[in-house]
Design an enzyme around this catalytic site. Structure first.
Site, PDB file in Angstrom:
ATOM      1  N   ARG A 113     -47.123   4.325 -31.623  1.00 30.51           N
ATOM      2  CA  ARG A 113     -48.177   3.361 -31.311  1.00 30.51           C
ATOM      3  C   ARG A 113     -49.536   4.058 -31.192  1.00 30.51           C
ATOM      4  O   ARG A 113     -50.560   3.525 -31.640  1.00 30.51           O
ATOM      5  CB  ARG A 113     -47.833   2.640 -30.006  1.00 30.51           C
ATOM      6  CG  ARG A 113     -48.797   1.524 -29.637  1.00 30.51           C
ATOM      7  CD  ARG A 113     -48.222   0.620 -28.571  1.00 30.51           C
ATOM      8  NE  ARG A 113     -49.180  -0.365 -28.127  1.00 30.51           N
ATOM      9  CZ  ARG A 113     -49.755  -0.382 -26.922  1.00 30.51           C
ATOM     10  NH1 ARG A 113     -49.425   0.540 -26.038  1.00 30.51           N
ATOM     11  NH2 ARG A 113     -50.624  -1.309 -26.598  1.00 30.51           N
ATOM     12  N   HIS A 147     -52.927   3.174 -33.296  1.00 29.80           N
ATOM     13  CA  HIS A 147     -54.187   2.828 -32.632  1.00 29.80           C
ATOM     14  C   HIS A 147     -55.290   3.817 -32.984  1.00 29.80           C
ATOM     15  O   HIS A 147     -56.468   3.465 -32.969  1.00 29.80           O
ATOM     16  CB  HIS A 147     -53.981   2.770 -31.115  1.00 29.80           C
ATOM     17  CG  HIS A 147     -53.331   1.503 -30.662  1.00 29.80           C
ATOM     18  ND1 HIS A 147     -53.701   0.832 -29.509  1.00 29.80           N
ATOM     19  CD2 HIS A 147     -52.335   0.770 -31.196  1.00 29.80           C
ATOM     20  CE1 HIS A 147     -52.954  -0.255 -29.377  1.00 29.80           C
ATOM     21  NE2 HIS A 147     -52.117  -0.311 -30.379  1.00 29.80           N
ATOM     22  N   ASN A 193     -55.482   0.066 -24.865  1.00 31.04           N
ATOM     23  CA  ASN A 193     -54.910   1.410 -24.989  1.00 31.04           C
ATOM     24  C   ASN A 193     -54.399   1.997 -23.680  1.00 31.04           C
ATOM     25  O   ASN A 193     -53.863   3.113 -23.678  1.00 31.04           O
ATOM     26  CB  ASN A 193     -55.946   2.365 -25.588  1.00 31.04           C
ATOM     27  CG  ASN A 193     -56.199   2.106 -27.064  1.00 31.04           C
ATOM     28  OD1 ASN A 193     -55.324   1.632 -27.774  1.00 31.04           O
ATOM     29  ND2 ASN A 193     -57.414   2.397 -27.519  1.00 31.04           N
ATOM     30  N   HIS A 230     -42.274  -1.954 -33.978  1.00 31.37           N
ATOM     31  CA  HIS A 230     -41.936  -2.594 -32.708  1.00 31.37           C
ATOM     32  C   HIS A 230     -40.435  -2.583 -32.438  1.00 31.37           C
ATOM     33  O   HIS A 230     -39.996  -3.079 -31.409  1.00 31.37           O
ATOM     34  CB  HIS A 230     -42.458  -4.034 -32.681  1.00 31.37           C
ATOM     35  CG  HIS A 230     -43.900  -4.132 -32.322  1.00 31.37           C
ATOM     36  ND1 HIS A 230     -44.581  -5.333 -32.221  1.00 31.37           N
ATOM     37  CD2 HIS A 230     -44.826  -3.171 -32.048  1.00 31.37           C
ATOM     38  CE1 HIS A 230     -45.841  -5.102 -31.900  1.00 31.37           C
ATOM     39  NE2 HIS A 230     -46.008  -3.800 -31.797  1.00 31.37           N
ATOM     40  N   THR A 231     -39.665  -2.008 -33.347  1.00 31.47           N
ATOM     41  CA  THR A 231     -38.258  -1.784 -33.026  1.00 31.47           C
ATOM     42  C   THR A 231     -38.120  -0.758 -31.914  1.00 31.47           C
ATOM     43  O   THR A 231     -37.056  -0.633 -31.300  1.00 31.47           O
ATOM     44  CB  THR A 231     -37.477  -1.316 -34.276  1.00 31.47           C
ATOM     45  OG1 THR A 231     -36.094  -1.254 -33.961  1.00 31.47           O
ATOM     46  CG2 THR A 231     -37.937   0.050 -34.746  1.00 31.47           C
TER      47      THR A 231
END
Length: 317
Positions: free
Chosen positions: A63, A67, A95, A192-193
């Site tokens: 992630r 980002h 964040n 997102h797993t």
């Protein structure tokens, strides 16, 4: 026929990656071969040990890489600390839940001892995300190296991150701005797993009528129970939060998507068939994910006078 198609894809990937080996886009697969030959083992070994102690860091690192790349490109700007004169990206509300900074710091510390001033923080983050996917059971892929670290990190730039309340049309438009197709967007969403989301990111689904998504009634009860512990209460995206698999897409098919931005991928006709294909075929998801991740890792890579190799990932030299 299926095998022939897969071979074609692999050949195309090999042609693309061969271009990177020879310096396309300013990056190179062998960028550190002479200047820091033990760089790859240091990254992999340090990350492997960290994930053995805390498997949840895999989600945080993937992630964080996303980002970083979606704001001003893959330049390590997410790692920069705020100062009295500037509020940095990492202190944006979007964040504050990012994790894994200490792993990047540990890798950087070891590499600075071996080859000072050579390996950029941006490259370290991109490689850490790549290896986090692998150690969590996901696909093996490599990325070209040679990114430089940016010198800008401002909280106002994070307005360009996708919101958890976006519908599929909004997600498609935002990803198109970065050169991604709808299919690549759905594949990247499969990250997102891994990991969890906080109640503050999905409680809107419990209090509003959202015509763009549906929510299984039993799953709604489970989420309501989670949120009874407050906005910071966490719920996993799927039942195997530390394993990289296709269960995320299977959850969407059964209306068990956690965020609006998750479930909308199944309710929107432009993306529903892609979700179905990944739910049925994990190998296909892995193949598309690795290609999309390589592409994402090259977003607006920094070169030239407006970039550097930071000695400390948290501050500009």
């Amino acid at each position: 026929m299926v095998m022939a198609n897969l071979m074609t894809v692999f050949l195309v990937m090999e042609v693309i990656l061969t271009g990177f080996r020879f310096g396309a886009y300013g990056l190179n697969m062998n960028y550190y071969l002479m200047s820091c030959p033990l760089m790859e083992p240091v990254v992999k070994d340090t990350l492997n040990k960290a994930l053995q102690d805390d498997p949840t860091l895999a989600a945080g690192l993937v992630r964080m890489h996303f980002h970083d790349c979606f704001i001003e490109g893959c330049d390590g700007s997410i790692l920069i600390n705020s100062t009295k004169d500037n509020t940095a990206e990492k202190d944006s509300p979007a964040n504050l839940s990012l994790r894994g900074y200490e792993v990047i710091d540990e890798i950087k510390k070891k590499l600075e001892k071996q080859c000072p001033g050579v390996v950029s923080c941006a490259d370290i983050l991109a490689m850490a995300a790549r290896d986090a996917v692998f150690f969590a059971g996901g696909p093996v892929y490599d990325i070209p190296k040679g990114r430089k670290d940016g010198t800008r990190s401002k909280i106002q730039d994070t307005i360009n991150l996708p919101s958890p309340t976006f519908n599929a049309s909004e997600l498609i438009r935002m990803f198109e701005q970065h050169g991604f197709s709808a299919q690549e967007m759905v594949a990247l969403s499969g990250a997102h797993t891994l990991g969890v989301a906080r109640c503050s990111s999905f409680k809107n689904r419990l209090t509003q009528v959202d015509t763009s998504t549906t929510l299984d009634s039993e799953f709604a009860k489970t989420l309501a129970k989670t949120c009874s512990f407050g906005d910071n209460a966490e719920h996993p995206f799927d039942a195997t939060r530390n394993n990289f698999d296709n269960l995320y897409y299977k959850s969407l098919v059964t209306n068990n998507g956690l965020l609006t931005s998750d479930q909308t991928l199944y309710t929107n006709p432009k993306t529903r068939n892609i979700v179905n294909s990944y739910a049925l075929n994990q190998a296909l998801f892995f193949l598309d994910f690795q290609q999309a991740m390589v592409k994402m890792s090259m977003l607006n890579v920094k070169q030239g006078s407006m970039s550097e190799v930071r000695q400390n990932c948290h501050k500009i030299n």
